[in-house]
Scaffold this active site. Sequence first.
Site, PDB file in Angstrom:
ATOM      1  CG  HIS A   3       0.402  -0.491   7.849  1.00  0.00           C
ATOM      2  ND1 HIS A   3       1.463  -0.671   8.699  1.00  0.00           N
ATOM      3  CD2 HIS A   3       0.873  -0.758   6.613  1.00  0.00           C
ATOM      4  CE1 HIS A   3       2.541  -1.026   7.993  1.00  0.00           C
ATOM      5  NE2 HIS A   3       2.197  -1.080   6.728  1.00  0.00           N
ATOM      6  CG  ASP A 100       1.701   0.495  11.825  1.00  0.00           C
ATOM      7  OD1 ASP A 100       0.900  -0.397  11.523  1.00  0.00           O
ATOM      8  OD2 ASP A 100       2.732   0.740  11.170  1.00  0.00           O
TER       9      ASP A 100
HETATM   10  N1  UDP Z   1       7.578  -2.939   8.407  1.00  0.00           N
HETATM   11  C1  UDP Z   1       8.432  -3.225   9.431  1.00  0.00           C
HETATM   12  N2  UDP Z   1       9.075  -2.198  10.053  1.00  0.00           N
HETATM   13  C2  UDP Z   1       8.873  -0.918   9.683  1.00  0.00           C
HETATM   14  C3  UDP Z   1       7.994  -0.635   8.644  1.00  0.00           C
HETATM   15  C4  UDP Z   1       7.354  -1.674   8.003  1.00  0.00           C
HETATM   16  O1  UDP Z   1       8.659  -4.376   9.783  1.00  0.00           O
HETATM   17  O2  UDP Z   1       9.484  -0.025  10.245  1.00  0.00           O
HETATM   18  C5  UDP Z   1       6.982  -4.050   7.681  1.00  0.00           C
HETATM   19  C6  UDP Z   1       5.524  -3.890   7.342  1.00  0.00           C
HETATM   20  O3  UDP Z   1       4.688  -4.389   8.365  1.00  0.00           O
HETATM   21  C7  UDP Z   1       5.430  -4.730   6.090  1.00  0.00           C
HETATM   22  C8  UDP Z   1       6.771  -4.560   5.428  1.00  0.00           C
HETATM   23  O4  UDP Z   1       7.635  -4.069   6.425  1.00  0.00           O
HETATM   24  O5  UDP Z   1       5.362  -6.096   6.420  1.00  0.00           O
HETATM   25  C9  UDP Z   1       6.735  -3.743   4.171  1.00  0.00           C
HETATM   26  O6  UDP Z   1       6.169  -2.504   4.441  1.00  0.00           O
HETATM   27  P1  UDP Z   1       5.518  -1.643   3.305  1.00  0.00           P
HETATM   28  O7  UDP Z   1       5.048  -0.405   3.955  1.00  0.00           O
HETATM   29  O8  UDP Z   1       6.396  -1.633   2.122  1.00  0.00           O
HETATM   30  O9  UDP Z   1       4.322  -2.524   2.813  1.00  0.00           O
HETATM   31  P2  UDP Z   1       2.888  -2.657   3.406  1.00  0.00           P
HETATM   32  O10 UDP Z   1       3.059  -2.596   4.875  1.00  0.00           O
HETATM   33  O11 UDP Z   1       2.131  -1.531   2.796  1.00  0.00           O
HETATM   34  O12 UDP Z   1       2.440  -3.989   2.924  1.00  0.00           O
END
Ligand code: UDP
Length: 438
Positions: A3, A100
Site C-alpha cells: 500500500h 487508501d
Molecule cells: N482491500 C480491499 N478492501 C479493504 C482492504 C483491502 O479491497 O477494505 C484489498 C487490498 O487492496 C488487497 C486485498 O484486499 O488487494 C488484500 O488485502 P491484504 O491487506 O490482505 O493484502 P495486501 O494489501 O497487503 O496485499
Amino acid sequence: MGHLAPFCRLAVALSDRACDVSFITIQPTVSSAESRHVATLLAAFPRLRPLDFRLADFDPSAFASTDPFFLRFEAIRRSAHLLPALLAATSPPVSALVVDISLASAFLPVVSGVGLPCYLLFTASAAMLSLCAHFPAYIATRNTAGVGDVGIPGLRTVPKASIPLPLHDPNNLFTTQFVENGRILQKADGILINTFHALEQEALDALNGGKVVPGLPPVVAIGPLKPAMGCEGGSTLLWLDAQPARSVVYVSFGSRTAMSVDQMKELGSGLERSGCRFLWVVKSKVVDREEEVELEELLGEEYQERVKERGLVVKGWVEQEEILRHRAVSGFVSHCGWNSVTEAALHGVPILAWPRIGDQRVNADVMARGGLGIWVKEWSWEGEEKVVRGDEIGERVRELMEDEGLRASAARLGRETVKAVTVDGSSGKGLTEFIGKL
Ligand code: UDP
Ligand code: UDP
C-alpha cells in the site's frame, strides 16, 4: 509496503506535475521497511510536506485478528476523528485527499464533513476492486451459507479457492473492513487504480460501465506508478552485474508473506535442482523486525556454500525494481502481490506465480490471462499444510526460464506497459485527468 509504495509513487508523480503535496505519515510503523521507505522518500523529495498523524490509543487485544497490518489499519480507522484538526493546521490549506481503500469507510465521511473532495487510491488489481465492490451485495444474500464461488456481475467468477481466506469468516476484522469499505465506494469523488488498460481492460470496462455495481465514481487507471526512489547499487546488484544476460531467476514473496521452514528447504532444493542461476530473498516472518534466525539455521549449514557458484540467498530488503530491470534477470518466482506483478510487467519479466495469501490468487489469474506468466494452481495456499516438493519446484522453474513463447509474450506486455505510462498513454492520460479535477 504494497500500500505504501504506490502512495509514495503517486505523491512524487503529482509533485512532479506541479501539485503541492502533503504526505500524511504515521509513526511508528509496523515494519522497518515502512519507516525506512518514508524516511528515504521525505529526504529525497523535500518538497513533499510531511503531516505527522498521531493515532488515538488503541487496544489490539480487543480483536481476534493477530495480523499486525490489519490491526494497524484498524487503529488508523479509529483515529479518523482526529483528521480535521490535522488538516485545519495545514498551510496552504488542503484542497483534496487521496486515501487508501482500507481506510475508506472511516475517512470518507470525515473528509466530506470538512467539505473536501476525497479520492481513493486502490493499490491492487481492477479484478480485486470488482470483488471489493460486489462483495457487500454478495454476502448479504448468503445468510448462513458462507462464501462460495463469487460471480462478479459483468465480469468473471472468482472461484471460492481464490477468495482471500479471512473473507470466509464473517467475524474476521479484515472482512468487516472489506465489507464496509466496499459499501462506501459510491461516495468517493473518484477511484484511482494502480493498473492499466492493456492488462485489465475488461475489468475496467465492467467497473466504469456500471455492470459490477451501479453508481460507482469514475475508476481511473494510472498504473503502474513509476518507482520514485533510486538506490545505491549494493551487493545484490553487484552480484547480478557479474551474471550473464537473462540467466537469473529472482525469487521473492514480497514484504509480508512468510514461508515455513519446511517449505523453505524444499524451495531451496528446487532452486538447486533447476540448474538455473537464482537470486532468492528469504522471508520467514511476517514482520521484518522479528527476523532473528540466521540463514544457515533456516537452510542448513552447507546450503549456501553448495550453491554459491550460481545462487545468491539474501535475507532482508532488496531493491526489487532495480533487480527486475537488470539485464541478468529473466524470470520471477512471485507471490503475485499487485506491485510485484505490475513491476514485472513494466520490465517484461515472466512470472512463475505462487500466490500464498490475500488477493494474490486473484492477481495471479490476471497475470496469467495477460500472458505474463505461469500459475501452478495446485501449489499451497494459506490455511493449507501441504509442502510443495523441491523436484516439482525445480521443474517449473526450468520451464519458466526455458519458455521462449512466454518470454516473447511477457516482452510484448512490457512494451504495452511502457506505452501506458507515457504522457499520451492510457495511464498518463488518467493522471492528467485527475490533476485536471484537482
Ligand atoms: N482491500 C480491499 N478492501 C479493504 C482492504 C483491502 O479491497 O477494505 C484489498 C487490498 O487492496 C488487497 C486485498 O484486499 O488487494 C488484500 O488485502 P491484504 O491487506 O490482505 O493484502 P495486501 O494489501 O497487503 O496485499
Ligand atoms: N519490495 C522491495 N524489496 C523487497 C520486498 C518488496 O523492493 O525486498 C517492494 C516491491 O518492489 C513492491 C512492494 O515492496 O513494490 C511489495 O508490494 P507487493 O504488492 O508486491 O507485495 P506485498 O509486500 O504487499 O505482499
